[in-house]
Scaffold this active site. Structure first.
Site, PDB file in Angstrom:
ATOM      1  N   PRO A 170       0.789  -1.232   0.000  1.00 54.66           N
ATOM      2  CG  PRO A 170      -0.150  -1.134   2.119  1.00 54.66           C
ATOM      3  CD  PRO A 170       0.509  -2.083   1.163  1.00 54.66           C
ATOM      4  CG  ASN A 171      -0.217   4.274   1.302  1.00 49.70           C
ATOM      5  OD1 ASN A 171      -1.222   4.795   0.813  1.00 49.70           O
ATOM      6  ND2 ASN A 171      -0.233   3.706   2.485  1.00 49.70           N
ATOM      7  NE  ARG A 183       3.994   6.730   1.613  1.00 48.01           N
ATOM      8  CZ  ARG A 183       4.222   5.506   2.062  1.00 48.01           C
ATOM      9  NH1 ARG A 183       4.685   4.579   1.241  1.00 48.01           N
ATOM     10  NH2 ARG A 183       3.977   5.198   3.305  1.00 48.01           N
ATOM     11  CE1 TYR A 216       8.905   5.140   2.548  1.00 45.27           C
ATOM     12  CE2 TYR A 216       7.377   6.977   2.772  1.00 45.27           C
ATOM     13  CZ  TYR A 216       7.882   5.779   3.234  1.00 45.27           C
ATOM     14  OH  TYR A 216       7.378   5.206   4.383  1.00 45.27           O
ATOM     15  CG  ASN A 250       8.368  -2.059   0.474  1.00 49.63           C
ATOM     16  OD1 ASN A 250       7.804  -2.159   1.558  1.00 49.63           O
ATOM     17  ND2 ASN A 250       8.988  -0.959   0.079  1.00 49.63           N
ATOM     18  CB  ALA A 261       1.591   0.207   6.498  1.00 50.95           C
ATOM     19  CG  ASP A 301       0.069 -17.248   8.577  1.00 54.60           C
ATOM     20  OD1 ASP A 301       1.101 -17.321   9.269  1.00 54.60           O
ATOM     21  OD2 ASP A 301      -1.076 -17.318   9.063  1.00 54.60           O
ATOM     22  CD  GLU A 309      10.558  -7.394   6.052  1.00 52.91           C
ATOM     23  OE1 GLU A 309      10.471  -8.533   6.578  1.00 52.91           O
ATOM     24  OE2 GLU A 309      10.482  -6.342   6.692  1.00 52.91           O
ATOM     25  CG  HIS A 342      11.047  -2.190   4.687  1.00 54.26           C
ATOM     26  ND1 HIS A 342       9.685  -2.130   4.542  1.00 54.26           N
ATOM     27  CD2 HIS A 342      11.307  -3.336   5.370  1.00 54.26           C
ATOM     28  CE1 HIS A 342       9.143  -3.176   5.131  1.00 54.26           C
ATOM     29  NE2 HIS A 342      10.097  -3.932   5.631  1.00 54.26           N
ATOM     30  NE  ARG A 372       9.954   6.291   8.455  1.00 55.73           N
ATOM     31  CZ  ARG A 372       9.039   6.042   7.502  1.00 55.73           C
ATOM     32  NH1 ARG A 372       9.238   5.091   6.608  1.00 55.73           N
ATOM     33  NH2 ARG A 372       7.948   6.775   7.444  1.00 55.73           N
TER      34      ARG A 372
END
Ligand code: DQA
Length: 138
Positions: free
Chosen positions: A10-11, A18, A23, A72, A75, A85, A96, A98, A105
């Site tokens: 999301p986002n 943003r 970012y 990624n 949130a 899962d 993973e 970011h 943060r």
């Protein structure tokens, strides 16, 4: 040809617009076009969704067919047992990533439900985090 997919949560469709101080100013599609050029000996695909269940469906779809997943979950990283899962349930190794250093943060960004089920975690290198994740699969 190796098949690798980047899945953004999301986002992240708003990258470039943003919170640019966190970012950056580059849109993901612009960055992805450069990645595809750089890694033209692999099949590199991209999927983005703001919806938790759609991310899970995509993980199920690619998770038995691809050689690697770069995720990624944004949130949802910090909230979603269901995505964690799904990462555990599939065969393809998942990295993973970011863009920001989540550990510098807010404390609610320090927990990742996904990390224990990931092959590794790359964070804090801006968009280069995705590039490093691809390199780890080659
Ligand atoms: C993010 C970090 C998350 O905490 C945040 O919710 C995001 C982006 C990153 O790439 O830095 O949306 O995953």
């Amino acid at each position: 040809m190796k098949k690798i997919i980047i899945i953004n949560g999301p986002n992240l469709n708003l990258l470039g617009k943003r919170e640019p101080s966190i970012y950056g100013n580059t849109s993901f599609l612009e960055f992805f076009a450069n990645l595809k050029e750089k890694y033209n000996t692999i099949t590199l695909s991209y999927y983005q969704s703001n919806i938790e269940g759609e991310i899970i469906n995509k993980l199920h779809e690619v998770g038995f067919a691809y050689d690697g997943i770069i995720l990624n979950a944004a949130a949802y990283t910090h909230t979603s047992i269901a995505i964690a899962d799904a990462v555990k349930a599939i065969q393809a190794p998942t990295i993973e990533v970011h863009i920001s250093n989540v550990h510098s943060r807010e404390t609610y960004r320090h927990l990742s439900y996904i990390a224990p089920n990931a092959k590794g975690v790359i964070l804090g290198f801006g968009l280069q985090s995705y590039d490093l994740a691809i390199q780890s699969f080659l």
